[in-house]
Design a protein around this motif. Structure first.
Motif, PDB file in Angstrom:
ATOM      1  N   ARG A   1       0.821  -1.210   0.000  1.00  0.00           N
ATOM      2  CA  ARG A   1       0.000   0.000   0.000  1.00  0.00           C
ATOM      3  C   ARG A   1       0.859   1.267   0.000  1.00  0.00           C
ATOM      4  N   MET A   2       2.101   1.121   0.469  1.00  0.00           N
ATOM      5  CA  MET A   2       2.991   2.284   0.562  1.00  0.00           C
ATOM      6  C   MET A   2       3.677   2.605  -0.759  1.00  0.00           C
ATOM      7  N   ALA A   3       3.591   1.726  -1.753  1.00  0.00           N
ATOM      8  CA  ALA A   3       4.251   1.952  -3.044  1.00  0.00           C
ATOM      9  C   ALA A   3       3.403   2.861  -3.924  1.00  0.00           C
ATOM     10  N   GLU A   4       4.052   3.742  -4.657  1.00  0.00           N
ATOM     11  CA  GLU A   4       3.360   4.635  -5.579  1.00  0.00           C
ATOM     12  C   GLU A   4       3.612   4.166  -7.007  1.00  0.00           C
ATOM     13  N   PRO A   5       2.566   3.658  -7.695  1.00  0.00           N
ATOM     14  CA  PRO A   5       2.749   3.045  -9.022  1.00  0.00           C
ATOM     15  C   PRO A   5       3.367   3.954 -10.071  1.00  0.00           C
ATOM     16  N   ALA A   6       3.207   5.268  -9.933  1.00  0.00           N
ATOM     17  CA  ALA A   6       3.721   6.184 -10.954  1.00  0.00           C
ATOM     18  C   ALA A   6       5.227   6.387 -10.846  1.00  0.00           C
ATOM     19  N   TYR A   7       5.866   5.746  -9.846  1.00  0.00           N
ATOM     20  CA  TYR A   7       7.292   5.972  -9.624  1.00  0.00           C
ATOM     21  C   TYR A   7       8.070   4.670  -9.771  1.00  0.00           C
TER      22      TYR A   7
END
Length: 337
Positions: free
Chosen positions: A99-105
């Motif tokens: 949940r802490m990961a940001e897909p755009a990065y």
């Protein structure tokens, strides 16, 4: 500086060398001179236009690499000039759950990657390279190694005496073999090549199964494990192999879904997951926290990535084609110096 980008076209033929200014690191950023990079199947899919997400082009490919810090921006505290660092695949997933990961990065798409002479990274999106590894060896870690570690150790809690099934002899599976052996577990490897199975045994595999001669390879797994099944599966085949992975699993076993080399279409019977109480999880590489824990283990155990072949980074198109042929054992590296 020289930069290699994916432009219009198809496959490795899309790669072009262009000139760009050397970037200046901003606040909390580091500038690294690239020493080596490594390929993943994801990179081939992006080049071929078959990846599940479409990105804008031109795009600098590759997420995996190692370089020397040559300049730092303001307020950088994690690194100094002269440090040797690896990139992280997820630029914004330091630790905790997915949940802490940001897909755009994600490096190499949608964020520009590392196939260049220099690259800028956020200081939170890099780790010190293991001191016992060469540049090319360290470059192979960010995706394949972290994926295997995250599956077996961070999420799987692997224990001595357990049994792991590693499908194939690509990067993730061979890292899984090495981490499992370092944890005191036994490993069964599948491959279509007897030669590759023998090489896997030399790395410590307990048993090997040629899936071309044994299409129902799950039966062979059950025979090897005396009917118990395996505790962990490195599942890289996709829906076509998932049913056999289920059959080969022990009760309360764990299946780590990582790839789909066998195709993306197929049926999965959820009742079999229920009756065997198997845990099925997707493994989206892993966090920086996993990466750093893995690096400590690599140094402590003096583990060495398996490198099939190296290329000059200026010959990246040849490396892309070689990986696409699927005959490699382990990883492919690109030398930048």
């Amino acid at each position: 500086m020289k930069v290699m980008v994916l432009q219009d076209g198809h496959g490795a033929d899309r790669l072009r060398i262009v000139e760009r200014p050397i970037p200046t690191p901003r606040r909390q950023e580091i500038l690294i001179r690239m020493k080596a990079t490594a390929l993943n199947y994801r990179d081939v899919e992006i080049a071929n236009g078959t990846y599940h997400t479409a990105f804008d082009f031109p795009l600098v490919p590759l997420s995996d690499g190692v370089g020397e810090v040559v300049a730092i921006g303001e307020e950088v505290t994690r690194f100094r000039v002269g440090d040797r660092v690896c990139s992280t695949f997820w630029q914004r997933w330091i630790g905790g759950s997915f949940r802490m990961a940001e897909p755009a990065y994600q490096l190499g798409g949608p964020i520009g990657g590392l196939l260049a002479e220099y690259a800028v990274l956020d200081e939170q999106a890099a780790v010190l390279a293991p001191r016992n590894l060469t540049d090319v060896e360290a470059a192979t870690l960010p995706c394949a190694a972290v994926t295997a570690w995250h599956a077996l150790v961070t999420e799987g809690g692997i224990k001595a005496g357990e049994t792991v099934l590693a499908q194939g002899t690509g990067g993730v599976s061979l890292f899984g073999l090495q981490f499992a052996r370092a944890s005191g577990a036994r490993v069964i490897v599948t491959s279509s090549s007897d030669e590759k199975l023998e090489r896997a045994r030399e790395l410590g595999a307990f048993a090997g199964i040629n899936y071309r001669r044994n299409p129902q390879w799950s039966d062979a797994v059950l025979e090897i494990t005396e009917g118990r099944g395996v505790d962990h599966v490195i599942e890289v085949g996709g829906p076509q192999s998932f049913a056999q992975s289920l059959k080969a699993s022990s009760r309360r076993g764990q299946i780590n879904v990582i790839g789909y080399l066998g195709g993306k279409e197929g049926a999965i019977n959820p009742l079999e997951i229920f009756t065997r109480q198997v845990q099925v999880r997707g493994i989206p590489v892993g966090s920086r926290e996993s990466f750093e824990a893995m690096n400590r283990a690599i140094e402590a155990q003096n583990l060495k990535p398996v490198i099939e072949r190296t290329f000059s980074w200026l010959d990246a198109a040849k490396a892309f084609r070689f990986l696409e042929e699927g005959e490699h054992f382990g990883k492919l590296g690109l030398v930048h110096s």
